[in-house]
Scaffold this motif. Structure first.
Motif, mmCIF file in Angstrom:
data_model
loop_
_atom_site.group_PDB
_atom_site.id
_atom_site.type_symbol
_atom_site.label_atom_id
_atom_site.label_comp_id
_atom_site.label_asym_id
_atom_site.label_seq_id
_atom_site.Cartn_x
_atom_site.Cartn_y
_atom_site.Cartn_z
ATOM 1 N N ARG A 159 0.829 -1.213 0.000
ATOM 2 C CA ARG A 159 0.000 0.000 0.000
ATOM 3 C C ARG A 159 0.861 1.259 0.000
ATOM 4 N N ASP B 275 0.676 4.244 -2.721
ATOM 5 C CA ASP B 275 0.367 5.613 -2.283
ATOM 6 C C ASP B 275 1.411 6.604 -2.790
ATOM 7 N N GLU C 80 -4.361 -3.144 0.179
ATOM 8 C CA GLU C 80 -3.131 -3.219 0.979
ATOM 9 C C GLU C 80 -1.954 -3.756 0.177
#
Length: 463
Positions: free
Chosen positions: A255, A259, A274
């Motif tokens: 994750r 991001d 995730e």
């Protein structure tokens, strides 16, 4: 020191020796943080094996250290200057000397860029598989010196699996050829494998003969998103343990990695995932769809949400997240990238352990890499202007090394040792093995002039 500069000026063409302090300083390091670099005496731009030989012969006579360099794209400090050294750049040795379609081999000089070789052999319907993330600017000589890997290693292997022979200049200037162009050959010790991955500490590579493969068909791609990293890792282990053909790529992003990429470029991936797996198959239109469907089925069995690309163009879009990560990390600030490799059965434990280290030190750590090989790249993000964050990132690095070894893995799957991991090498190898390493170094470089202080130190050598 002026003595060697005068001698080099006599033996080398005009312009080969650069002493401008700004130019020399600009070539003083690679991309690794936390690595000291000394002040080099000069930068030498060699254009032939004869010139490399002259440099090493004179350096040996004068006792001056030599640091070989390619594109300086490494991440371990292996190309960093040491005090009073000659930086020996091989970037001008960039010729593809020959492509033999019958034997399916190519002979190249060390300064040939990986992507340029790939494009050249593709014109003959051939394929050079090793593809490190830096393939568009890293050189074949640097790839060989570090035994570089890449995204396609899960099916095709690393650089050493494709190097058939080398031309190497030894520390005293002598030139030796190792290996052979034939597909098989077991005469004598395997000196080729010895020099591949030695990071310029045993000799300077001036020519590489690499094996090639018939070009595969354009790969098809699938991606799957998971609610936990463990579910993604279980999918990896089951896929790789099956009797089905290996994927040509199997990459994992946690994750934190997604991001970071999202802040650089939003590719429309779900916010709550995730972990993400990217799988490719290059077995052609007749077989690849079945490979992707098998992957999607395994992912679904572990709660994954899979998407199979309709064509190669859509597949490239799905792969963009993985390829964008390096740029996204650079824009995020300072980072320390690692490449521990563990048995695939321990992959989930590695991912969860890295997440725990991240929480313990209050630092973002992305974890992405070549899941099919168990080779992951935990990358610690920190503010280089904050001494506390710098200290915490160094402790996090040590804990990641310790975790990888505790899980039965290695401190480096493809980046090499350089300076960053040198102090961890004995922990992995043990005292007897390290002593053998020092003995080999002592034999090939008795004056200790080749990239000194990299990979191993000579202190404690038992004679």
């Amino acid at each position: 020191m002026t003595g060697i500069l005068d001698a080099l000026a006599e033996r080398l063409p005009p312009g080969a020796v650069v002493t401008d302090p700004d130019v020399v300083a600009a070539h003083g390091s690679d991309h690794a943080p936390f690595c000291a670099s000394g002040t080099a005496l000069a930068l030498v731009r060699a254009a032939s094996t004869a010139e490399v030989s002259a440099v090493l012969e004179l350096a040996s006579e004068h006792g001056v250290p030599v640091v070989p360099q390619g594109a300086r794209s490494g991440l371990t400090g292996g190309a960093n200057a040491v005090e009073g050294c000659l930086l020996l750049s091989l970037e001008r040795m960039d010729a593809i000397l020959g492509i033999d379609t019958t034997e399916q081999i190519a002979r190249v000089q060390p300064g040939v860029v990986n992507a340029d070789l790939s494009a050249a052999v593709a014109g003959h319907g051939l394929y050079y598989p090793p593809d490190p993330a830096s393939w568009e600017w890293s050189t074949i000589g640097g790839n060989a010196a570090t035994n570089a890997g890449g995204l396609c290693c899960v099916k095709y292997g690393v650089t050493a699996d494709f190097v058939r022979g080398l031309e190497v200049v030894l520390a005293d200037g002598r030139v030796v050829r190792t290996g052979r162009p034939t597909a098989k050959g077991v005469a004598g010790y395997d000196l080729t494998r010895l020099f591949v991955g030695s990071e310029g500490t045993l000799g300077v590579i001036t020519e590489i003969t690499v094996g090639l493969r018939p070009a595969p068909e354009a790969p098809l791609t699938a991606v799957a998103f998971f609610a936990s990293a463990r579910a993604a890792c279980t999918t990896v282990t089951e896929l790789m343990a099956s009797t089905a053909p290996r994927p040509s790529m199997l990459e994992l992003m946690d994750r934190a990695s997604v991001d970071v990429v999202r802040r650089y470029r939003d590719l429309g991936f779900p916010d709550d995932a995730e972990a993400m797996l990217i799988m490719q198959s290059d077995r052609g239109a007749g077989l690849a769809p079945g490979d992707l469907d098998r992957f999607a089925g395994l992912a679904a069995a572990h709660g994954g949400d899979a998407l199979v690309a309709a064509d190669a163009a859509e597949g490239e879009l799905l792969l963009e997240a993985r390829r964008s990560l390096a740029i996204a990390l650079e824009r995020a600030g300072s980072f320390l990238s690692e490449d521990v490799c563990v048995p695939r059965a321990a992959l989930a434990d590695l991912m969860e352990g890295v997440a725990a280290i991240s929480a313990r030190h209050g630092l973002a750590i992305t974890c992405t890499g070549h899941a099919g090989d168990g080779n992951m790249h935990p990358t610690v993000l920190f503010d280089a202007d904050d001494p506390d964050q710098v200290a915490r990132s160094a402790r996090a690095f040590d804990e990641i090394m310790e975790l990888g070894l505790a899980l039965g893995g290695t401190i480096s799957g493809e980046h090499g040792i350089g300076l960053v991991k040198r102090d961890w090498l004995e922990t992995e190898l043990g005292a007897v093995s390290l002593d053998l390493h020092r003995g080999i170094k002592d034999l090939l470089d008795p004056k200790g002039i080749l990239n000194p202080g990299k990979v191993i130190t000579m202190e404690g050598r038992r004679r």
